[in-house]
Each structure stands twice: as structure tokens, then as C-alpha cells.
Design a protein around this motif. Sequence first.
Motif, PDB file in Angstrom:
ATOM      1  N   ARG A 153       0.861  -1.332  -0.030  1.00 55.76           N
ATOM      2  CA  ARG A 153       0.040  -0.018   0.088  1.00 55.76           C
ATOM      3  C   ARG A 153       0.852   1.198  -0.152  1.00 55.76           C
ATOM      4  NH1 ARG A 153      -3.728  -3.869   1.888  1.00 55.76           N
ATOM      5  NH2 ARG A 153      -5.735  -3.455   0.840  1.00 55.76           N
ATOM      6  N   ASP A 154       0.584   2.304  -0.851  1.00 56.23           N
ATOM      7  CA  ASP A 154       1.281   3.371  -1.076  1.00 56.23           C
ATOM      8  C   ASP A 154       0.824   4.523  -0.055  1.00 56.23           C
ATOM      9  OD1 ASP A 154       2.910   2.128  -2.985  1.00 56.23           O
ATOM     10  OD2 ASP A 154       1.385   2.817  -4.836  1.00 56.23           O
ATOM     11  N   ASN A 155      -0.326   4.455   0.378  1.00 56.86           N
ATOM     12  CA  ASN A 155      -0.456   5.593   1.194  1.00 56.86           C
ATOM     13  C   ASN A 155      -0.698   4.989   2.653  1.00 56.86           C
ATOM     14  OD1 ASN A 155      -2.305   7.201   2.912  1.00 56.86           O
ATOM     15  ND2 ASN A 155      -3.423   8.004   1.328  1.00 56.86           N
ATOM     16  N   PRO A 156       0.231   5.660   3.672  1.00 57.52           N
ATOM     17  CA  PRO A 156       0.266   4.970   5.105  1.00 57.52           C
ATOM     18  C   PRO A 156      -0.806   5.128   5.863  1.00 57.52           C
ATOM     19  CG  PRO A 156       1.676   6.911   4.651  1.00 57.52           C
ATOM     20  CD  PRO A 156       1.079   6.668   3.319  1.00 57.52           C
ATOM     21  N   TYR A 157      -1.893   6.123   5.345  1.00 54.82           N
ATOM     22  CA  TYR A 157      -2.914   6.440   6.429  1.00 54.82           C
ATOM     23  C   TYR A 157      -4.301   5.910   5.878  1.00 54.82           C
ATOM     24  CZ  TYR A 157       0.973   9.570   7.240  1.00 54.82           C
ATOM     25  OH  TYR A 157       2.118   9.970   7.523  1.00 54.82           O
ATOM     26  N   ARG A 158      -4.794   5.862   4.756  1.00 53.90           N
ATOM     27  CA  ARG A 158      -5.758   5.361   4.041  1.00 53.90           C
ATOM     28  C   ARG A 158      -5.751   4.093   3.096  1.00 53.90           C
ATOM     29  NH1 ARG A 158      -9.442   9.278   0.229  1.00 53.90           N
ATOM     30  NH2 ARG A 158      -9.734  10.248   2.211  1.00 53.90           N
ATOM     31  N   ALA A 159      -6.323   3.019   3.433  1.00 56.33           N
ATOM     32  CA  ALA A 159      -6.103   1.781   2.865  1.00 56.33           C
ATOM     33  C   ALA A 159      -7.147   1.745   1.907  1.00 56.33           C
ATOM     34  CB  ALA A 159      -5.866   0.654   3.995  1.00 56.33           C
ATOM     35  N   TYR A 160      -7.146   1.092   0.680  1.00 54.64           N
ATOM     36  CA  TYR A 160      -7.914   0.881  -0.199  1.00 54.64           C
ATOM     37  C   TYR A 160      -8.207  -0.713  -0.247  1.00 54.64           C
ATOM     38  CZ  TYR A 160      -7.232   5.305  -2.951  1.00 54.64           C
ATOM     39  OH  TYR A 160      -7.069   6.583  -3.340  1.00 54.64           O
ATOM     40  N   LEU A 161      -9.677  -0.927  -0.166  1.00 59.50           N
ATOM     41  CA  LEU A 161      -9.921  -2.205   0.094  1.00 59.50           C
ATOM     42  C   LEU A 161     -10.911  -2.731  -0.885  1.00 59.50           C
ATOM     43  CD1 LEU A 161     -10.806  -3.897   3.442  1.00 59.50           C
ATOM     44  CD2 LEU A 161     -11.263  -4.754   1.461  1.00 59.50           C
ATOM     45  N   THR A 162     -10.659  -3.401  -2.180  1.00 62.73           N
ATOM     46  CA  THR A 162     -11.642  -3.847  -3.049  1.00 62.73           C
ATOM     47  C   THR A 162     -12.838  -4.845  -2.461  1.00 62.73           C
ATOM     48  OG1 THR A 162      -9.981  -3.811  -4.674  1.00 62.73           O
ATOM     49  CG2 THR A 162     -11.942  -4.973  -5.520  1.00 62.73           C
ATOM     50  N   ILE A 163     -14.246  -4.370  -2.564  1.00 61.82           N
ATOM     51  CA  ILE A 163     -15.013  -5.631  -2.165  1.00 61.82           C
ATOM     52  C   ILE A 163     -15.963  -5.847  -3.368  1.00 61.82           C
ATOM     53  CG2 ILE A 163     -15.369  -4.170   0.012  1.00 61.82           C
ATOM     54  CD1 ILE A 163     -18.186  -3.339  -0.987  1.00 61.82           C
ATOM     55  N   ILE A 164     -15.762  -5.293  -4.552  1.00 58.55           N
ATOM     56  CA  ILE A 164     -16.559  -5.944  -5.704  1.00 58.55           C
ATOM     57  C   ILE A 164     -15.858  -5.398  -7.023  1.00 58.55           C
ATOM     58  CG2 ILE A 164     -18.075  -3.857  -5.585  1.00 58.55           C
ATOM     59  CD1 ILE A 164     -20.500  -5.533  -6.764  1.00 58.55           C
ATOM     60  N   GLU A 165     -15.645  -6.088  -8.108  1.00 60.17           N
ATOM     61  CA  GLU A 165     -15.037  -5.803  -9.252  1.00 60.17           C
ATOM     62  C   GLU A 165     -15.756  -6.152 -10.510  1.00 60.17           C
ATOM     63  OE1 GLU A 165     -11.231  -8.274  -9.711  1.00 60.17           O
ATOM     64  OE2 GLU A 165     -10.633  -7.810  -7.577  1.00 60.17           O
ATOM     65  N   GLY A 166     -15.654  -5.344 -11.502  1.00 57.65           N
ATOM     66  CA  GLY A 166     -16.205  -5.357 -12.779  1.00 57.65           C
ATOM     67  C   GLY A 166     -17.660  -4.506 -12.709  1.00 57.65           C
ATOM     68  N   CYS A 167     -18.576  -4.733 -13.603  1.00 56.84           N
ATOM     69  CA  CYS A 167     -19.730  -3.939 -13.772  1.00 56.84           C
ATOM     70  C   CYS A 167     -20.719  -4.641 -14.798  1.00 56.84           C
ATOM     71  CB  CYS A 167     -19.482  -2.542 -14.094  1.00 56.84           C
ATOM     72  SG  CYS A 167     -20.887  -1.708 -14.148  1.00 56.84           S
ATOM     73  N   ASP A 168     -21.777  -4.717 -14.142  1.00 58.41           N
ATOM     74  CA  ASP A 168     -23.000  -5.368 -15.155  1.00 58.41           C
ATOM     75  C   ASP A 168     -23.876  -4.405 -15.630  1.00 58.41           C
ATOM     76  OD1 ASP A 168     -21.999  -7.881 -14.839  1.00 58.41           O
ATOM     77  OD2 ASP A 168     -23.456  -8.623 -13.457  1.00 58.41           O
ATOM     78  N   TYR A 169     -23.496  -2.995 -15.363  1.00 62.44           N
ATOM     79  CA  TYR A 169     -24.802  -2.176 -15.979  1.00 62.44           C
ATOM     80  C   TYR A 169     -23.793  -2.047 -17.419  1.00 62.44           C
ATOM     81  CZ  TYR A 169     -26.920  -0.962 -11.482  1.00 62.44           C
ATOM     82  OH  TYR A 169     -27.697  -0.764 -10.424  1.00 62.44           O
ATOM     83  N   GLY A 170     -24.723  -1.362 -18.210  1.00 66.77           N
ATOM     84  CA  GLY A 170     -24.452  -1.224 -19.618  1.00 66.77           C
ATOM     85  C   GLY A 170     -24.564   0.284 -19.920  1.00 66.77           C
ATOM     86  N   CYS A 171     -23.814   1.036 -19.167  1.00 69.56           N
ATOM     87  CA  CYS A 171     -24.013   2.719 -19.368  1.00 69.56           C
ATOM     88  C   CYS A 171     -23.633   2.760 -20.916  1.00 69.56           C
ATOM     89  CB  CYS A 171     -23.553   3.347 -18.450  1.00 69.56           C
ATOM     90  SG  CYS A 171     -24.019   3.116 -17.105  1.00 69.56           S
ATOM     91  N   ALA A 172     -24.215   3.481 -21.553  1.00 68.80           N
ATOM     92  CA  ALA A 172     -23.764   3.798 -23.206  1.00 68.80           C
ATOM     93  C   ALA A 172     -22.578   4.390 -23.312  1.00 68.80           C
ATOM     94  CB  ALA A 172     -24.940   4.572 -23.866  1.00 68.80           C
ATOM     95  N   PHE A 173     -22.141   5.100 -22.370  1.00 74.35           N
ATOM     96  CA  PHE A 173     -20.727   5.834 -22.770  1.00 74.35           C
ATOM     97  C   PHE A 173     -19.464   5.059 -22.066  1.00 74.35           C
ATOM     98  CE2 PHE A 173     -22.972   7.256 -18.722  1.00 74.35           C
ATOM     99  CZ  PHE A 173     -22.026   7.007 -17.979  1.00 74.35           C
ATOM    100  N   CYS A 174     -19.875   4.250 -21.575  1.00 74.46           N
ATOM    101  CA  CYS A 174     -18.644   3.382 -20.505  1.00 74.46           C
ATOM    102  C   CYS A 174     -17.973   2.294 -20.982  1.00 74.46           C
ATOM    103  CB  CYS A 174     -19.237   3.208 -19.074  1.00 74.46           C
ATOM    104  SG  CYS A 174     -18.048   2.860 -17.785  1.00 74.46           S
ATOM    105  N   VAL A 175     -16.707   2.185 -20.839  1.00 76.46           N
ATOM    106  CA  VAL A 175     -15.905   1.291 -21.392  1.00 76.46           C
ATOM    107  C   VAL A 175     -15.634  -0.064 -20.054  1.00 76.46           C
ATOM    108  CG1 VAL A 175     -14.201   2.289 -22.921  1.00 76.46           C
ATOM    109  CG2 VAL A 175     -13.665   2.311 -20.374  1.00 76.46           C
ATOM    110  N   VAL A 176     -16.060   0.403 -18.822  1.00 76.84           N
ATOM    111  CA  VAL A 176     -15.704  -0.499 -17.925  1.00 76.84           C
ATOM    112  C   VAL A 176     -15.943  -1.841 -18.007  1.00 76.84           C
ATOM    113  CG1 VAL A 176     -16.149  -0.826 -15.411  1.00 76.84           C
ATOM    114  CG2 VAL A 176     -15.068   1.085 -16.013  1.00 76.84           C
ATOM    115  N   PRO A 177     -17.421  -2.058 -18.255  1.00 74.94           N
ATOM    116  CA  PRO A 177     -17.736  -3.502 -18.552  1.00 74.94           C
ATOM    117  C   PRO A 177     -16.877  -4.360 -19.589  1.00 74.94           C
ATOM    118  CG  PRO A 177     -19.844  -2.020 -18.638  1.00 74.94           C
ATOM    119  CD  PRO A 177     -18.578  -1.411 -18.545  1.00 74.94           C
ATOM    120  N   ARG A 178     -16.555  -3.553 -20.400  1.00 76.32           N
ATOM    121  CA  ARG A 178     -15.609  -4.369 -21.427  1.00 76.32           C
ATOM    122  C   ARG A 178     -14.103  -4.227 -21.019  1.00 76.32           C
ATOM    123  NH1 ARG A 178     -18.016  -5.186 -26.391  1.00 76.32           N
ATOM    124  NH2 ARG A 178     -16.020  -6.574 -26.697  1.00 76.32           N
TER     125      ARG A 178
END
Length: 452
Positions: A153-178
Motif C-alpha cells: 500500500r502506497d498511502n500509509p494512512y488510508r487503505a483501499y480495499l476492493t469489495i466488488i470488481e467489474g460492472c454489469d450495468y450497460g451505460c452507453a458511454f462507459c468502457v468499464v464492463p468491457r
Amino acid sequence: MLETTPERSRAGGARSKSFYIETFGCQMNVHDSEKVAGVLLGRGYRPAENPAQADLVLYNTCSIREKAAQKVFSRLGEFKSASKEKLIGVLGCVAQQEGEEIFERAPWVSLVCGSASYRKLPELVAEIEAGGRRVTGLDLDTDETFETEITRRDNPYRAYLTIIEGCDYGCAFCVVPRTRGPERSRPSSAILNEARRLADSGYTEIQLLGQTVNSYRDPSPRGMGFVELLREVTAVRGIRRVRFTTSHPNDFTRDTVAAIDSTPALCDHIHLPVQSGSTKVLRAMRRTYTREEYLEKIFWIRSAQRPISITSDIIVGFPGETETDFDETMSLLEQVQYDALFSFKFSPRPNTQALDLTDTVPEEEKGRRLSILQEHQRQIQIARNETLVGTTQEVLVDAQHTARGQWAGRSTSNRVVNFTSPRENLLGEYVSVKVFRAGPNSLVGEHVLQPI
Ligand code: 5AD
């Protein structure tokens, strides 16, 4: 301390190998790089201070808004001559999007891997070490999340923690699901174990991450929902602050507000991207809610007992957005009074549904709308921040600006607070700061030595 000695050995040589990761984009990308670094440390690599000193250089790329691919190719071009001594890899969204095409355009690249395949990284790295020249991880068809033994972890004070990955929405503008693949939640036990480990190693603030963080659904028999998980993470001993980002309005429920109200450790901030104030544009964007439905959720948040800060993302100039639609976005801004806003001109992205729509708003007009929006939002922020003058804010101190004689940190509402203090060694401390001045993007105050 990072190692500074340049090592010229190829990865796979007898000496300890070094790596450097350059990261673009969102918090998820930043955190992915932290996990990738953990995988490499686990394989005996050590961090290099800059790409020139590294045996393995990785670019973790983002393609959400800009013409990222061109940028990556020109950056890779800079490494062409050095590639005899080092291994070059491309990770993230551009890797997923461009795939093997990267080897064609930049044959000195050895590894191309999208985020949905990071769980295979140890094997992929082993393949390169064994002399593999065109190693890929481009599979999107996965139901697994990226679990690592170590995360640097690069920040010694605030830790990121992933709880969910990817996306099932299909927003017309967004690359994330792909680029990040289908939505998949991590088992609650893995999340809570990680939260406990973070607390044990001294972290007091955790930021839960997911593209649609509040769509979380525990896949294990415990079957926790998002709000239950929030409560469990805040209950971990030693954790004083829990944040989460990004919430999708469609999955935003009233019990999240109730949880914030009843749980002091849950930060009083919700990032709830609206994208547009016009129901017509929202429909074209496939956002799954209307302006009114979104505003109802804002009403829930504003009805909380604790003031909760609200931030958002907006796209201007989506195909078909008329002047009237844009006015509706402006009136939504006025109505909601966001505490901060990230706003962008629409840009067509590869493999998205909006590519099939005619980009009707000229670039210049997009720019005009964006400046009007940003100026209005600036005024809103000045006014909102001014209401905090005279209040005392709890600040987690994360920086010291010696030249200015100031410390800096974040309030629970995620505002930047700069302040002076008679004390020393405040990094990582929670302090009370009395605010005496406000700007559009930060507050200024002084340390008050008695508790809030
Ligand atoms: N054009 C402009 N902005 C975009 N965003 C996502 N895709 C695009 C695009 N094609 C913005 C959205 C999102 C944020 C992370 O980036 O506002 O919430």
C-alpha cells in the motif's frame, strides 16, 4: 526506503530483479497497482525508484475518457531502445482494449494483461521470467476476484480495499464492463480478514472500492448485503473511518443513509454520479433512473440527522444533448448543491454503445457547456464551504507542507483541510481543526488542542 542502486540484469537473472509501475486513472487502478506490486514483491522483486532503473516496467493504463491508447503507445515508444535490457508490460484498460495489437505496434512489449486476469499474474510473470516474449492475460470471462497474499500500500494512512470488481450495468458511454469484466463480489470473510489485517498494521481509515460498490452481494453463505458489510467493517477494532466509492444511484437504498446516521465511523460522504440532469439524456445513456428518482435519493441523504456531503460526476455533450437538456443539468446542480463535482466532455470510447450514436454536440459547444457548469459549481462550493467557517472539523493528517508551515488532511466529509499547529509529528493523527477560511476546494484552519 526504496532501493536506488541501478540493476542492469534482465528479469530472471541471478541478482534481485526490480520493478516500476506507472499508474493512470481511478482509485481502482491505483489499488490494482498496489496489488500487482504485492505479487511482484512476493516473487522476490524489489521496487525501483524510476523506470530507467527497473528490470520490469509496467504501465497500468486507463481508457475511461481520453484517447488513452495513443498516449500509451507514445510512452512505450520511449522504451523501445531500452527494451533490450528490460521487460515491458501493459496492464489495465488499454491492455484489455487493444489486446495483442499492442505486440504488433510495440513488439518490444512482453506482457499485455487486463485487470480481470490479474489473478493469473504470478504465472504470467513466471512465463516472462522463463523467456516468454508475448505473454497475455486478456480473458474477461471470469467469476473470480483478484486476491493477493501481499499488497504494497502506497498511502500509509488510508487503505483501499476492493469489495466488488467489474460492472454489469450497460451505460452507453462507459468502457468499464468491457475492460474490467462482469460484476463479482468478494466473500465477506476475505474482506473482513483484510480489514482486520489493515487495522493490525496500523491503518485507521479504510476506503471500500468498487465500480458499483453498493451493488455488493456477499457470494458466501453469510449472504451479507452492502449495508451489513459496512457495519461489519466499521466494527473492526482500530478502524476509525470507513469510506466507500463509487455508488450507483440505482442500487442506492435508504438504509445506507440510516447506517451513516447511526455509525459515527462511517464517513459522512456519498459519491453518487448522476451524469446528467435530463431524464431524456439519462435514458439515452442507459443509466436506469430518471432525474426524479435520483432527486428522491438526494432527498433521503439530505434528510439525514448528520449532514452528509454529496459529490457527483457529470458528462456534458452526450449525443443528443440539447441546450434544454443542459439547462436541466444546471438546474439539478442548483437543486442538489453538490460539495464537489467531477465533470467531463463526452468522448466516444471503443466498444461502447454510444459509438453508434451521432456525436451531435460540436467540441466547442461541449467546452462551452463544461466551463459554464464548472463555474457554477465553483460558486456552489465556495458558498457551501463558507458555511463551515467557525466549525471544528476532525482531520486525519496526511501531509506536512513545511514551506508553508502547514499541515493538511481530510475531514470526514472528504474536504481538504490545511491548518497550522503548535505541535509536531502530526502525520497519521486525528486532530481537531477550527476553520477560519474557506475556498472552493479546501478549508483553512488552526489546530485546537482540546478534543471536539
Ligand atoms: N466520456 C466522458 N466521460 C466519461 N466518463 C465515463 N465514460 C466517459 C466518456 N465516454 C466519466 C463518467 C464517470 C467518470 C468516472 O468518467 O462521469 O462517472
